[in-house]
Design a protein around this motif. Structure first.
Motif, PDB file in Angstrom:
ATOM      1  N   GLY A  30      43.881  33.967  46.366  1.00 42.03           N
ATOM      2  CA  GLY A  30      43.358  32.658  45.972  1.00 42.03           C
ATOM      3  C   GLY A  30      44.392  31.840  45.221  1.00 42.03           C
ATOM      4  O   GLY A  30      44.533  30.630  45.452  1.00 42.03           O
ATOM      5  N   LEU A  31      45.143  32.482  44.342  1.00 46.03           N
ATOM      6  CA  LEU A  31      46.180  31.778  43.593  1.00 46.03           C
ATOM      7  C   LEU A  31      47.335  31.362  44.496  1.00 46.03           C
ATOM      8  O   LEU A  31      47.865  30.260  44.368  1.00 46.03           O
ATOM      9  CB  LEU A  31      46.700  32.673  42.462  1.00 46.03           C
ATOM     10  CG  LEU A  31      45.713  32.960  41.324  1.00 46.03           C
ATOM     11  CD1 LEU A  31      46.293  33.985  40.366  1.00 46.03           C
ATOM     12  CD2 LEU A  31      45.363  31.678  40.580  1.00 46.03           C
ATOM     13  N   ASP A  46      39.604  43.630  44.644  1.00 48.51           N
ATOM     14  CA  ASP A  46      39.234  42.446  43.866  1.00 48.51           C
ATOM     15  C   ASP A  46      40.469  41.695  43.381  1.00 48.51           C
ATOM     16  O   ASP A  46      40.517  40.458  43.407  1.00 48.51           O
ATOM     17  CB  ASP A  46      38.364  42.851  42.671  1.00 48.51           C
ATOM     18  CG  ASP A  46      37.012  43.408  43.095  1.00 48.51           C
ATOM     19  OD1 ASP A  46      36.606  43.151  44.252  1.00 48.51           O
ATOM     20  OD2 ASP A  46      36.372  44.095  42.284  1.00 48.51           O
ATOM     21  N   ILE A  47      41.481  42.445  42.943  1.00 47.43           N
ATOM     22  CA  ILE A  47      42.725  41.804  42.499  1.00 47.43           C
ATOM     23  C   ILE A  47      43.427  41.138  43.673  1.00 47.43           C
ATOM     24  O   ILE A  47      43.979  40.037  43.552  1.00 47.43           O
ATOM     25  CB  ILE A  47      43.652  42.836  41.825  1.00 47.43           C
ATOM     26  CG1 ILE A  47      42.996  43.392  40.561  1.00 47.43           C
ATOM     27  CG2 ILE A  47      44.986  42.209  41.484  1.00 47.43           C
ATOM     28  CD1 ILE A  47      42.729  42.368  39.489  1.00 47.43           C
ATOM     29  N   TYR A  48      43.385  41.778  44.822  1.00 50.29           N
ATOM     30  CA  TYR A  48      44.014  41.212  46.026  1.00 50.29           C
ATOM     31  C   TYR A  48      43.396  39.849  46.367  1.00 50.29           C
ATOM     32  O   TYR A  48      44.112  38.883  46.647  1.00 50.29           O
ATOM     33  CB  TYR A  48      43.852  42.179  47.194  1.00 50.29           C
ATOM     34  CG  TYR A  48      44.375  41.659  48.511  1.00 50.29           C
ATOM     35  CD1 TYR A  48      45.721  41.742  48.826  1.00 50.29           C
ATOM     36  CD2 TYR A  48      43.503  41.088  49.446  1.00 50.29           C
ATOM     37  CE1 TYR A  48      46.203  41.268  50.039  1.00 50.29           C
ATOM     38  CE2 TYR A  48      43.971  40.610  50.658  1.00 50.29           C
ATOM     39  CZ  TYR A  48      45.326  40.704  50.945  1.00 50.29           C
ATOM     40  OH  TYR A  48      45.796  40.218  52.147  1.00 50.29           O
ATOM     41  N   LYS A  49      42.073  39.773  46.330  1.00 48.62           N
ATOM     42  CA  LYS A  49      41.388  38.501  46.617  1.00 48.62           C
ATOM     43  C   LYS A  49      41.771  37.435  45.596  1.00 48.62           C
ATOM     44  O   LYS A  49      41.985  36.267  45.944  1.00 48.62           O
ATOM     45  CB  LYS A  49      39.878  38.713  46.633  1.00 48.62           C
ATOM     46  CG  LYS A  49      39.379  39.563  47.788  1.00 48.62           C
ATOM     47  CD  LYS A  49      37.873  39.794  47.691  1.00 48.62           C
ATOM     48  CE  LYS A  49      37.384  40.695  48.820  1.00 48.62           C
ATOM     49  NZ  LYS A  49      35.927  40.980  48.702  1.00 48.62           N
ATOM     50  N   ALA A  50      41.857  37.836  44.333  1.00 51.55           N
ATOM     51  CA  ALA A  50      42.217  36.873  43.290  1.00 51.55           C
ATOM     52  C   ALA A  50      43.649  36.367  43.483  1.00 51.55           C
ATOM     53  O   ALA A  50      43.919  35.162  43.347  1.00 51.55           O
ATOM     54  CB  ALA A  50      42.065  37.521  41.912  1.00 51.55           C
ATOM     55  N   VAL A  51      44.563  37.276  43.828  1.00 50.21           N
ATOM     56  CA  VAL A  51      45.955  36.878  44.047  1.00 50.21           C
ATOM     57  C   VAL A  51      46.064  35.964  45.257  1.00 50.21           C
ATOM     58  O   VAL A  51      46.775  34.940  45.224  1.00 50.21           O
ATOM     59  CB  VAL A  51      46.849  38.123  44.231  1.00 50.21           C
ATOM     60  CG1 VAL A  51      48.265  37.702  44.631  1.00 50.21           C
ATOM     61  CG2 VAL A  51      46.904  38.936  42.943  1.00 50.21           C
ATOM     62  N   GLU A  72      48.123  33.125  35.220  1.00 54.72           N
ATOM     63  CA  GLU A  72      46.896  32.629  35.845  1.00 54.72           C
ATOM     64  C   GLU A  72      45.998  33.780  36.290  1.00 54.72           C
ATOM     65  O   GLU A  72      44.770  33.706  36.165  1.00 54.72           O
ATOM     66  CB  GLU A  72      47.242  31.732  37.034  1.00 54.72           C
ATOM     67  CG  GLU A  72      47.894  30.418  36.646  1.00 54.72           C
ATOM     68  CD  GLU A  72      48.391  29.638  37.848  1.00 54.72           C
ATOM     69  OE1 GLU A  72      48.788  28.475  37.676  1.00 54.72           O
ATOM     70  OE2 GLU A  72      48.393  30.195  38.971  1.00 54.72           O
ATOM     71  N   LEU A  73      46.603  34.833  36.806  1.00 56.12           N
ATOM     72  CA  LEU A  73      45.825  35.997  37.247  1.00 56.12           C
ATOM     73  C   LEU A  73      45.138  36.668  36.054  1.00 56.12           C
ATOM     74  O   LEU A  73      43.962  37.057  36.142  1.00 56.12           O
ATOM     75  CB  LEU A  73      46.742  36.988  37.964  1.00 56.12           C
ATOM     76  CG  LEU A  73      46.080  38.247  38.528  1.00 56.12           C
ATOM     77  CD1 LEU A  73      45.007  37.891  39.546  1.00 56.12           C
ATOM     78  CD2 LEU A  73      47.132  39.161  39.159  1.00 56.12           C
ATOM     79  N   ALA A 115      42.242  34.575  34.980  1.00 62.08           N
ATOM     80  CA  ALA A 115      41.132  34.677  35.925  1.00 62.08           C
ATOM     81  C   ALA A 115      40.342  35.977  35.718  1.00 62.08           C
ATOM     82  O   ALA A 115      39.142  36.029  35.972  1.00 62.08           O
ATOM     83  CB  ALA A 115      41.653  34.604  37.359  1.00 62.08           C
ATOM     84  N   GLN A 116      41.047  37.010  35.227  1.00 61.67           N
ATOM     85  CA  GLN A 116      40.385  38.293  34.972  1.00 61.67           C
ATOM     86  C   GLN A 116      39.821  38.379  33.553  1.00 61.67           C
ATOM     87  O   GLN A 116      39.284  39.417  33.159  1.00 61.67           O
ATOM     88  CB  GLN A 116      41.370  39.444  35.209  1.00 61.67           C
ATOM     89  CG  GLN A 116      41.888  39.529  36.633  1.00 61.67           C
ATOM     90  CD  GLN A 116      40.771  39.657  37.656  1.00 61.67           C
ATOM     91  OE1 GLN A 116      39.868  40.478  37.496  1.00 61.67           O
ATOM     92  NE2 GLN A 116      40.827  38.845  38.715  1.00 61.67           N
TER      93      GLN A 116
END
Length: 261
Positions: free
Chosen positions: A173-174, A166-171, A251-252, A255-256
């Motif tokens: 995206g940023l 999940d963190i990988y997908k968020a990163v 930003e990460l 987002a969390q």
């Protein structure tokens, strides 16, 4: 009786003329240098010299414009429009340079910033494709780490109670939102291995390249994210690498839905 009109030609200030010529010439010199560097036609050192030549011409143009304004004011010569135009063009080039110089005041001479100085994230793909003339990717060591701690105490690892995928997908995206060029991306596969993202970013105002690696490690709490940003050329980054890391991690965290400590 025919009346004759006497026309008196007003003289144009030579300083005004030459100030505008210098300012106009400085623009293409600087623009061409930046374009050739961006397209990798010109190496970094040559590009720096060319840009400095353009900036120096701009400085000369501004001095000539100021002198021309004084002469025009005192002697009533023509050329005020040229003086104003020369000053505007000169400031257009001098302003970014002055901004970079102001930002560098009080900052250490560093070009490699990381959230984990004890075990810095390693470049793999970028370590192969970069030019030999670029700065080395080997971490500079304890002295650089100490200088970084003093200058940027907030640059450190961040941990989330969220699975690595999940963190990988968020990163990702940023990274995509920031329009960084992704060179390699290795998903963590549920924490079976370290996730890694390698990318290239451009730093303002001159578009210099910075190399980035983001590491995701599974931990007992969830996922720890580390980031490293290295300027490809030059011995100092004027704070751009630290700002980039701070921005992305902030930003990460947002987002969390958690504040960044």
């Amino acid at each position: 009786m025919i009346r004759r009109r006497l026309y008196v030609e007003e003289r144009v200030s030579r300083l005004a003329v030459w100030s505008l010529r210098a300012a106009v010439f400085a623009l293409p010199v600087t623009a061409i240098a930046l374009l050739l560097y961006a397209t990798e036609t010109l190496d970094f050192r040559s590009a720096v010299y060319a840009v400095l030549a353009g900036v120096s011409l701009s400085g000369l143009a501004l001095l000539l414009a100021l002198a021309g304004f004084v002469v025009i004011w005192n002697e009533g010569l023509r050329g005020l429009g040229r003086v104003i135009g020369a000053a505007a063009l000169a400031l257009l080039l001098l302003a970014p340079t002055a901004t970079v110089a102001a930002l560098s005041v009080g900052l250490p001479v560093l070009h490699d910033i990381t959230t984990d100085a004890q075990d810095p994230p390693e470049f793999q793909t970028l370590g192969v494709v970069r030019s030999r003339a670029a700065n080395p990717l080997a971490y500079p060591g304890a002295m650089a780490a100490a200088e970084q701690r003093d200058a940027y105490p907030g640059i450190k690892s961040i941990t989330f109670d969220v699975p690595p995928d999940d963190i990988y997908k968020a990163v990702m995206g940023l990274v995509t939102r920031h329009k960084w060029l992704v060179v390699d991306a290795v998903p963590p596969r549920g924490g079976q291995r370290e996730g890694r993202i390698e990318a290239v970013a451009r730093s303002l105002p001159f578009g210099l390249r910075d190399d980035i690696v983001i590491r995701l490690r599974r931990t007992a709490e969830g996922t720890t994210v580390d980031m490293r940003s290295v300027s490809r050329n030059g011995d100092r980054d004027f704070g751009s690498n630290a700002r980039r890391i701070d921005q992305l991690l902030t930003e990460l965290a947002e987002a969390q839905g958690r504040p960044r400590r």
